[in-house]
Every structure is written in C-alpha cells, then in structure tokens.
Design an enzyme around this catalytic site. Sequence first.
Site, PDB file in Angstrom:
ATOM      1  N   HIS A 199       0.868  -1.182   0.000  1.00  0.00           N
ATOM      2  CA  HIS A 199       0.000   0.000   0.000  1.00  0.00           C
ATOM      3  C   HIS A 199       0.901   1.227   0.000  1.00  0.00           C
ATOM      4  O   HIS A 199       1.697   1.430   0.906  1.00  0.00           O
ATOM      5  CB  HIS A 199      -0.928   0.013   1.214  1.00  0.00           C
ATOM      6  CG  HIS A 199      -1.912   1.146   1.175  1.00  0.00           C
ATOM      7  ND1 HIS A 199      -3.175   1.019   0.638  1.00  0.00           N
ATOM      8  CD2 HIS A 199      -1.807   2.428   1.592  1.00  0.00           C
ATOM      9  CE1 HIS A 199      -3.808   2.180   0.721  1.00  0.00           C
ATOM     10  NE2 HIS A 199      -2.998   3.046   1.304  1.00  0.00           N
ATOM     11  N   CYS A 200       0.765   2.024  -1.044  1.00  0.00           N
ATOM     12  CA  CYS A 200       1.662   3.171  -1.225  1.00  0.00           C
ATOM     13  C   CYS A 200       0.989   4.463  -0.760  1.00  0.00           C
ATOM     14  O   CYS A 200      -0.006   4.896  -1.352  1.00  0.00           O
ATOM     15  CB  CYS A 200       2.062   3.289  -2.696  1.00  0.00           C
ATOM     16  SG  CYS A 200       3.221   4.637  -3.017  1.00  0.00           S
ATOM     17  N   PRO A 201       1.505   5.106   0.286  1.00  0.00           N
ATOM     18  CA  PRO A 201       0.899   6.364   0.743  1.00  0.00           C
ATOM     19  C   PRO A 201       1.111   7.513  -0.235  1.00  0.00           C
ATOM     20  O   PRO A 201       0.347   8.474  -0.237  1.00  0.00           O
ATOM     21  CB  PRO A 201       1.611   6.640   2.071  1.00  0.00           C
ATOM     22  CG  PRO A 201       2.919   5.914   1.961  1.00  0.00           C
ATOM     23  CD  PRO A 201       2.649   4.696   1.126  1.00  0.00           C
TER      24      PRO A 201
END
Length: 331
Positions: A121-123
């Site tokens: 999950h890429c912020p």
Amino acid sequence: AYVTQLCLLTMTNIGEKVVCLVAYHIFFMLFIWSYWKTIFTLPMNPSKEFHLSYSDKESLEREPRGESQQEVLRRAAKDLPIYTRTMSGAIRYCDRCHLVKPDRCHHCSVCDKCILKMDHHCPWVNNCVGFSNYKFFLLFLAYSLLYCLFIAATDLQYFIKFWTNGLPDTQAKFHIMFLFFAAAMFSVSLSSLFGYHCWLVSKNKSTLEVFRAPIFRHRTDKNGFSLGFSKNLRQVFGDEKKYWLLPVFSSLGDGCSFPTCLVNQDPEQASTPGGLNSTSKNENHLFPAKTLRDSQSHLLTDTPSWSETSAEAGKDKVGMSNPALTMENET
C-alpha cells in the site's frame, strides 16, 4: 521554473529552447498519465468464486477451530486454483472478507480489502499497488526518474555557471539552483526504488513475497512463481510490445491464478488452473479477464508450468487431511 525561468529567460539558443521544451513536455505528460493511472485504477478484489457461500459461512462459525474448520475450507476451495498455504499448511482464509484467498492475494489493513497480487500500500499514491495497477506503478517510477534526470542534465551547465558567477544576477539564478538540487535528489531516491522493482519483476516476486516467501503444499519456495526472465516480464507488461511503454493495462492473466515453476502441485486441487481449459466440473468456473485480448492469458495454461506429474503418486503419502493443520487468518 523550468519552462519560464530556464528555457525562455536563460537559454539563448533557439534550437536548444525548442528541443528542451518539446522533450520536457513529452516526459511530463507520460509522468502525469502514469501517475494518474496508478492513483485512480481501483485494486482488483477476488471474484465471487472465492467467497464462501452462506451455508459454508454458517458451517465455519459452528465448527470449533482446527481440523473441522479446515475441512470446510478444503471443501470450498477444492475447485479453485489455490496452491499456496499458511505457515502451518492451512488453507489461506480471510475472516474479514469471508473468502478463500487466491494465490498472492493479501488483505490490506488500510483499504480493508483483499487485493489480488498485492505488492504494497503506497501512501504517495494513496492506493494499493497490486495486479490491476502494478504496471502503471512501474511506469510511474520510470517516467519520474527520466523526468528528473532530464531536468538535472539540461540544467547542469547553467548550474555550473551559477557557481562560477557566469550568469547575470537575475531571479532565474534561484530557480536554476532549486531545479538542479530537487531533480538530483529525487533522481537518487527514484533510481534505487525503480531498480528494486525491476529486480522484483525479473524474479516474478512482490514486495510482500520478498519478506515472506510463498508456502506451497509441499514446501516453501521463494522462486515458486518465477518462470524465467522473459515470461516474468511478459506477465507484467503483456505480449504486445507496442503497449509496454504506455500506461494502458496489458498484463497477462486474471489476477486470481498464476502459473508456477513447481512440478508437484497440490493433489487436493483441480488439475487445471481455475478451470481455464477444463472439460469437467470446472467448466462453469469463470474468472474475470482483464487483458487487452484473450490470447494474453496463455501463460496461465503453459503445460510445463502446470505439470501434474507425480501428484497422484504423492497423494497416498501426503493424505487428504492432517490433524495438525490449523486455520490461520493472515492480514
């Protein structure tokens, strides 16, 4: 800063201005396009075939934890292309989404969903990077790196003039210094991240699989999904090379099943992946195809990758159940 202060106000050669402006806007448009696709492409979730039926949910809730629950899950997963297990050898099940996890699928605690072939999950893009947008994410890194390298390279000569007092004392001096430092710093960080993901593609791994290797029925194999460099690359970018550099979806497969390099597959599962070529009871087992054309799923039916040799021979030794198995809910 680049267009106005550097190209229009600082550069004196007309040809240099035109070339830099055209190249800059090409890199910029590709960067924005891939970034947009990475952000707004919804992650793919497991199809309905992997969700437990109402009766199976009730059975799972009634049964005490242990082998009885595993028997319910084995029955629900018997026709699914499931070849990976938990650390204890149990069927991978998500108790939040109430589904049997497809291979390489993981539950994202941020999105609160199971994501097909989840990488991380890429912020920075506020999205999960997985099967549906992994190609876009790679192109986003590539075009970001090229974008920064181009700015740093074309700004370098003027940055040197700035330090040697070869530039006129105007407002452009600050912009030239800022452009070079910002582009150079981002280039260093992006090059390491892009290089790491290129290595992942070459090995057909996800970030999660690097930290925890996939566990198959008989053993743990960190390279279980690797089919060789060429096939690994085509699994992400597709067969048609004209689409490789464009942020359009061209990945092979459906995200629910993947070919492996293992010879001995799970004897409890169907002999063909997800019923793609089956003529038996798996005919009605449909998985959503998300490719540009149907022929792009041929990797999933590669005969050498799905060979079932010695599966029946090991069936008697392995057995159909193991009292030591316990259900593990992975997050």
